[in-house]
Scaffold this active site. Sequence first.
Site, PDB file in Angstrom:
ATOM      1  N   ASP A 129       0.823  -1.224   0.000  1.00 45.58           N
ATOM      2  CA  ASP A 129       0.000   0.000   0.000  1.00 45.58           C
ATOM      3  C   ASP A 129       0.853   1.268   0.000  1.00 45.58           C
ATOM      4  OD1 ASP A 129       0.560  -1.102   2.624  1.00 45.58           O
ATOM      5  OD2 ASP A 129      -0.687   0.463   3.505  1.00 45.58           O
ATOM      6  N   HIS A 130       2.181   1.114   0.058  1.00 44.88           N
ATOM      7  CA  HIS A 130       3.051   2.302   0.067  1.00 44.88           C
ATOM      8  C   HIS A 130       3.907   2.434  -1.195  1.00 44.88           C
ATOM      9  CE1 HIS A 130       2.078   3.329   4.253  1.00 44.88           C
ATOM     10  NE2 HIS A 130       1.764   2.046   4.262  1.00 44.88           N
TER      11      HIS A 130
HETATM   12 ZN   LIG Z   1       3.050  -1.246   6.592  1.00 52.61          ZN
HETATM   13 ZN   LIG Z   2       0.487   0.668   5.278  1.00 56.47          ZN
END
Ligand SMILES: [Zn+2]
Ligand SMILES: [Zn+2]
Length: 305
Positions: free
Chosen positions: A66-67
Amino acid sequence: MSFRITILGASGALPAYGRYPSCQLVEIQNRHFLVDCGEGAQMQLMRYQANLHRISHVFISHLHGDHYLGLMGLIFTMHLSRRTNELHIHGHAGLDDIITTQLRHSRSVPSYRLVFHRIDAGSREVIYEDDKLTVETLPLRHKLPCSGFLFREKLKPRRINKELLPEGLSIRQLAGLKQGHDVADEQGNLLYTNESLTLPPRKSRTYAYCSDTAFDESLIENVRGVDILYHEATFTIDEASKAVETLHSTAAEAAEIAARADVGKLVIGHFSARHKDLAPVLEEAKKFFNRTELALEGNVFSIAD
Ligand SMILES: [Zn+2]
Ligand SMILES: [Zn+2]
């Protein structure tokens, strides 16, 4: 001069309710940085009318998807729109492999040069510096090597006080005054001290980005007094055991860090998919630190100088 943070995504690992994964555009004095690059980052950048080519450095906090999963999309979009200037990508060990493997298998050579910089998660170090600002890493406590980022403007020069400026100063004398020197005549005799003709410098602004992290007291000194602290608040107090287990923070913990570090403003994000309504998350943080706001897509946080 500008100092603005645009929220492009602040969802936790599982995107929900139209929220995008972590990504922020940080603009400081015409320098453009991307902080984390969750999926769909390039679409979010276009939605909020950012100029992709002006982004010079991308800072990735850690290698949970998610990053960083938006990086390939961003890299290809930049290629297809004929970027030519270098793109610097800062991340932990492995990120360069992930990107170059994908490029190799798609037989793609971007129209511009990608430059990878490896971050050491355990230490606090300056990873970017120019004449106006620095970017430092902040060690965070998470399941993978993880770093926050501290953006700090350098000390600014004193400003000439036009109301007190005597007439007839030469260009050389004015230039010297701007550089912090006293005003002297041709023989070197002091005419005016620098302080008598100038105002104190504008303040040097600071922004700290801290996602993802468990509650970590050692962070307090590292972010002391920053103008804006972005701190993850994945959970609320009633989910505290989940926060401990996954090395994330509750809204109350984010607020405790903000309060004890005496920051100007707290912005919370990285919300769990459990929270459709974010009002209780904000309410919980505000109980401990009133100057708290939610990171919502499209929100812009500016720091005046
Ligand atoms: Zn994380
Ligand atoms: Zn995260």
